[in-house]
Structures are given as C-alpha cells and as structure tokens.
Design an enzyme around this catalytic site. Sequence first.
Site, short mmCIF file in Angstrom:
data_model
loop_
_atom_site.label_atom_id
_atom_site.label_comp_id
_atom_site.label_asym_id
_atom_site.label_seq_id
_atom_site.Cartn_x
_atom_site.Cartn_y
_atom_site.Cartn_z
N ARG A 51 -4.28 -52.02 45.83
CA ARG A 51 -3.11 -52.86 45.51
C ARG A 51 -1.79 -52.13 45.68
NH1 ARG A 51 -4.75 -54.07 39.58
NH2 ARG A 51 -5.01 -51.83 39.90
N LYS A 148 -21.92 -46.42 42.21
CA LYS A 148 -22.48 -46.57 40.87
C LYS A 148 -21.34 -46.79 39.87
CE LYS A 148 -22.61 -42.36 38.30
NZ LYS A 148 -23.26 -41.30 37.62
N HIS A 178 -25.22 -40.34 45.21
CA HIS A 178 -24.91 -39.17 46.04
C HIS A 178 -25.94 -38.06 45.87
CE1 HIS A 178 -22.88 -37.88 42.32
NE2 HIS A 178 -23.11 -36.66 42.75
N LYS A 182 -27.87 -35.02 48.89
CA LYS A 182 -27.86 -33.56 48.81
C LYS A 182 -28.93 -32.98 49.73
CE LYS A 182 -26.04 -33.09 44.15
NZ LYS A 182 -24.88 -32.23 44.41
N ASP A 235 -25.79 -43.20 32.54
CA ASP A 235 -24.94 -42.53 33.52
C ASP A 235 -25.72 -41.61 34.44
OD1 ASP A 235 -22.26 -42.06 34.51
OD2 ASP A 235 -22.44 -40.04 33.70
N HIS A 240 -29.67 -40.95 38.84
CA HIS A 240 -29.90 -39.66 39.51
C HIS A 240 -31.27 -39.05 39.16
CE1 HIS A 240 -25.80 -40.06 40.56
NE2 HIS A 240 -25.29 -39.58 39.45
N LYS A 331 -23.92 -32.91 29.02
CA LYS A 331 -22.57 -32.40 29.28
C LYS A 331 -22.27 -31.25 28.33
CE LYS A 331 -20.60 -36.51 31.25
NZ LYS A 331 -20.47 -35.89 32.58
N1 NAP Z 1 -14.54 -40.58 40.76
C1 NAP Z 1 -15.78 -40.20 40.89
O1 NAP Z 1 -16.10 -39.01 40.99
C2 NAP Z 1 -16.89 -41.21 40.96
C3 NAP Z 1 -18.21 -40.76 41.04
C4 NAP Z 1 -19.24 -41.69 41.15
C5 NAP Z 1 -18.94 -43.03 41.17
N2 NAP Z 1 -17.65 -43.47 41.06
C6 NAP Z 1 -17.39 -44.90 41.11
O2 NAP Z 1 -16.53 -45.18 42.21
C7 NAP Z 1 -15.67 -46.26 41.90
C8 NAP Z 1 -14.22 -45.81 42.03
O3 NAP Z 1 -14.01 -44.76 41.11
P1 NAP Z 1 -12.66 -43.92 41.05
O4 NAP Z 1 -12.93 -42.77 40.14
O5 NAP Z 1 -12.14 -43.65 42.41
O6 NAP Z 1 -11.68 -44.94 40.29
P2 NAP Z 1 -10.10 -44.93 40.24
O7 NAP Z 1 -9.56 -43.57 40.46
O8 NAP Z 1 -9.72 -45.69 39.01
O9 NAP Z 1 -9.69 -45.80 41.51
C9 NAP Z 1 -9.86 -47.18 41.58
C10 NAP Z 1 -9.34 -47.68 42.91
O10 NAP Z 1 -9.47 -49.10 42.95
C11 NAP Z 1 -8.23 -49.67 43.33
N3 NAP Z 1 -8.15 -51.00 42.72
C12 NAP Z 1 -8.15 -51.31 41.40
N4 NAP Z 1 -8.05 -52.65 41.23
C13 NAP Z 1 -7.99 -53.18 42.47
C14 NAP Z 1 -7.88 -54.50 42.97
N5 NAP Z 1 -7.79 -55.56 42.17
N6 NAP Z 1 -7.87 -54.68 44.30
C15 NAP Z 1 -7.94 -53.62 45.15
N7 NAP Z 1 -8.06 -52.36 44.74
C16 NAP Z 1 -8.06 -52.13 43.42
C17 NAP Z 1 -7.19 -48.69 42.80
O11 NAP Z 1 -6.00 -48.74 43.49
P3 NAP Z 1 -4.75 -49.68 43.05
O12 NAP Z 1 -4.52 -49.46 41.59
O13 NAP Z 1 -3.66 -49.20 43.93
O14 NAP Z 1 -5.17 -51.06 43.36
C18 NAP Z 1 -7.88 -47.37 43.14
O15 NAP Z 1 -7.68 -47.07 44.51
C19 NAP Z 1 -16.06 -46.70 40.49
O16 NAP Z 1 -17.02 -47.72 40.58
C20 NAP Z 1 -16.71 -45.45 39.89
O17 NAP Z 1 -17.62 -45.77 38.89
C21 NAP Z 1 -16.62 -42.58 40.97
#
Ligand code: NAP
Length: 484
Positions: A51, A148, A178, A182, A235, A240, A331
């Site tokens: 967004r 996930k 992921h 590995k 989680d 995993h 953790k």
């Molecule tokens: N971070 C990790 O290491 C990790 C690991 C495993 C799994 N995950 C999973 O991966 C996913 C993303 O995680 P994240 O950590 O990257 O989350 P995050 O940092 O909160 O990022 C969320 C992303 O979604 C976008 N977004 C939110 N609402 C939106 C909408 N209505 N339309 C379009 N885009 C939207 C946000 O950008 P805007 O606010 O600009 O829209 C941002 O780019 C989640 O399902 C999480 O559970 C993450």
Amino acid sequence: MVSRVIPVDPFDLVIFGGTGDLARRKILPGLFRRFCAGQMPEGSQIIGAARSEMDDSEYREMVSDAVAEFGGGRTCEAGTLEAFLATVSYVTTDAKGDGGWVDLNGKMREDRVRAFYFSVGPSLFGDLAERLHRFGLATPESRIVVEKPFGHDLETAKALNATLAQHFDETQIYRIDHYLGKETVQNLMAVRFGNMLFEPLWNAQYVDHIQITVAETVGVGGRGAYYDHSGAMRDMVQNHLMQLLCLIAMEPPAKFDPNAVRDEKLKVIRALEPVDWHHIVRGQYGADENGQSYREDVEDPKSRTESFIAMKCHISNWRWAGTPFYLRTGKRLKARASEIAVVFKDAPHSIFGADAGRHRNVLAIRLQPNEGMTLDVTIKEPGPGGMRLLDVPLDMSFAEALGPDAEEATEAYERLIMDVIRGNQTLFMRGDEVEAAWAWTDPLIEGWQARNDVPKQYDPGSSGPEDALMLMHRDGRKWREVKA
Ligand SMILES: NC(=O)c1ccc[n+]([C@@H]2O[C@H](COP(=O)([O-])OP(=O)(O)OC[C@H]3O[C@@H](n4cnc5c(N)ncnc54)[C@H](OP(=O)(O)O)[C@@H]3O)[C@@H](O)[C@H]2O)c1
C-alpha cells in the site's frame, strides 16, 4: 567443484508485501544472490506491491538497502547490483481495495512464468487470490506462494485451503516452509535414499530413538502479539518440526517427485499417535538479568502461552512402532542450534564387558549453524590402558566439504523461489499435509487448555525447563547438549 545453476524460464515475480520485513530480509536479498549466480534469466522482472506510496526509484533504493544489509556481504561483479535493480519495479497496490491492480496487470507479460508471492499477513491471502482473478492477472500456469502461518488450527486451515481453491488449483499453490529449503534437510533425503549404508538400519529394530531440536537464543522480539496467540506448538512444531519428522520417518517414495514425496510424508503424519499429556512439557522463559521475561515481552503478566515445548511422540507403523521421537523447540535457549539425531541401539552383546560402558552410534544432522553431519563411531581409546572404548565423531561440515559451493547453497528462500519458478512442488506442503498436521496438533492444544496447564518457567540461556530433561531421564535417555 563446479557450481551448477539449473536454468529457469524468464519470469514475472510479484511480491505482495514487497516493503515488509520478510521481503527485505530474505526474499529480495535471495533474488539478488540468484541474479549474481546467473540464475535470473534476461527478461525476468520483480515487482514489489504494497500500500505504501512509492515510485520505482524509491523502491529500488529500498531494495538496494535491503541487499546491503541482509545480502550476507555477497560481492558480485561491478555493475551487477545496478543490473539487478533495473529488473525491479513497484506498484502501489491494496489487497483489500481495487487500487493498483490495473497497473499491476499492465506490467505482466504473456510469455512469462507468473509467480505471486503472498508475503503479507494470512488475513489478506483470500483478498489477493480473489483480486488476482478478478483483475485477470492469474493464468492457468500462474503460481502463488503462501507464507506461514497456514491457519491457526484445523478449521482455519481448511477455510484457507477452501478459499485458495476457489481461485487456484492445488498444483498452483506453494505453501512455503523455509526449513524444507535448507540444504541439510534435502541432504536428509539424499543420505537416506542415496546410500545403502543407513536405510537397512533405519527402523525400530536398530534405532533406539530420534531427537529433533530447534533451539533459538532470541525471544519473541517484536512479534509478541502474534506469538502469544500462537506459541511454540503452532509456530514451530505444527510446521517445521513436523516436516523434519516426516522426512526422517517416511518410507522411500517410488521416485523423487512432488506428489510421491508428499504422499509419504502425509502417511507419517496420519500415523502419529495422539501424545499422552504426561509426555508434553511446556515452558516459558523467566526474567533475564534485566528483568525481561516472556510475559514482559508479550505484555501479558498472566500469559500461559509456551515459548518452549518438548514432547515424546510415537508413529504407529511397522517401521517405527516402539521407537520414540523426542521433539524440542524453544526461545531464549542457550544456543541457536537445530539438529536431528538418530540414536542407534546398543550392540546386542558387548564382548568388552560391562566396564567398557555404554556406547552408541549417533547420526546427527545439523541444520544450523554450520550445516553438516556427524556420525559417532565407537573406537578403542588410544594408549596402553587396555580395551577402553571411546565415541569419536566422523564429522562433515558442508562448508568444509563443499568449499565455496556451500556458501552458494546456504539460503533456503532463494532455492525455494527458484523451485516455484521451475514449477517443482516437492519442497512445499500440500493442503492435505497441512490439515493432517493440524488434526494431530489441535487435540493436544485443546488438552492443555482444558487442564489450564501453566507452562514451567525456565531461565533464559538454559536448555529449557527441568521437566523436559526428566522426560528423557525417565526413559533412561538424555537430550543431546544444545550447542552452537
Ligand atoms: N518476517 C519473517 O521473518 C517471516 C518469517 C516467516 C513467515 N513470515 C510471514 O510472512 C508474511 C509477511 O511477514 P512480514 O514480517 O514481512 O510482515 P510485515 O513486515 O508486517 O510486512 C507486511 C507487508 O504487507 C504489506 N501490506 C499490509 N497490508 C496490505 C494490504 N492491505 N495490501 C497490500 N499490502 C499490504 C505491508 O506494506 P504496506 O503497509 O505498505 O501495505 C508490508 O509490505 C506474514 O504472513 C508472516 O507471518 C514472516
């Protein structure tokens, strides 16, 4: 050893959530590494979508920063980053609104593989799937990559599967775990099914027990609100650890083909017995020297969510009946270490007498850090002191054994993204696997909720609660030390 890069077809990859943490830390740096390795064919493009209002050059700057910060210091030929950034663009898109979708569609090319990475919260998956169809972006060959958590329980996972199935065929859905990307995890299959040495011993007759440990030193960090609603079981174990258990326990598939492998994994999950609650230990980390505890981290002084879990599981099939699988994850433990250890039984009779002590072969597969494998072999202790026995490791570190190629092979995300482009689902979870995992997990969670179970406290920097050690001690066994 020569690095081999398997070519893929030119692709259009849209990263929904392209400005988020996962995109910046893993997906974009991973794609850059593939670009450096020459695996991103000419004509491919990466489109960030979220967004936030941004133009292409601002997004490229963000990508460049992400590569610098999280790219692992990878150095490429001069000009490579600029060439990579030229393939990157951005479209402001709202998953819940109609803004941006026409522009996004205008960027897609007919003759390219199309992949849509849902790197956003799961509540948006349905909206994205629906709009991809409504705005004509999804073709029969398009793929979606789903992060996930895949559901919170069986009911929500089924609902999510049903929502995605309205718009995409199962062959187009890539549920990413992921851990499966590995190198060592895939090596698990190579070791089991590529060698004659282990497979004849890989059963209850020769294996005393198996331990799977995934230990982290970090706490819940900024994910407190999400984590407290989830806990270690949801989680880590449901996905995993369950996947690792499947790979270690499954029957040899007839071929290395996505459905053949996933059919065998599914059979393992379905053969898992319900776990007796006496065989589950839940823990929560207490306060560290700064007074920071789990409950502080999640800002709930009464939280009963587990940041640690250990359990003893059994698989009811011919191969594994009677061999326990001990799982443990948590953790704020003493080291960041993930390991699978196959502990073989004692030799049937010790010709060296009781004084020689108990010696066991252990095959330990290290997932992190320092991916590799160790086989403990019993030998004679050197010296003139008679026949004393000693266990020594045959130790293989992939980094040492494979040299620079091991460096190439370390990041799971980039491998999995290339598998998506290639259309290979072997390392992705199928919908029925995910549902079967929840069907096993849900009653365990409901059980401790009904008992109002309070997790045992453990010291940050320890190996977890004392009760987890007792879980093994009672069986005359011992956890392997958690060490990096
Ligand atoms: N971070 C990790 O290491 C990790 C690991 C495993 C799994 N995950 C999973 O991966 C996913 C993303 O995680 P994240 O950590 O990257 O989350 P995050 O940092 O909160 O990022 C969320 C992303 O979604 C976008 N977004 C939110 N609402 C939106 C909408 N209505 N339309 C379009 N885009 C939207 C946000 O950008 P805007 O606010 O600009 O829209 C941002 O780019 C989640 O399902 C999480 O559970 C993450």
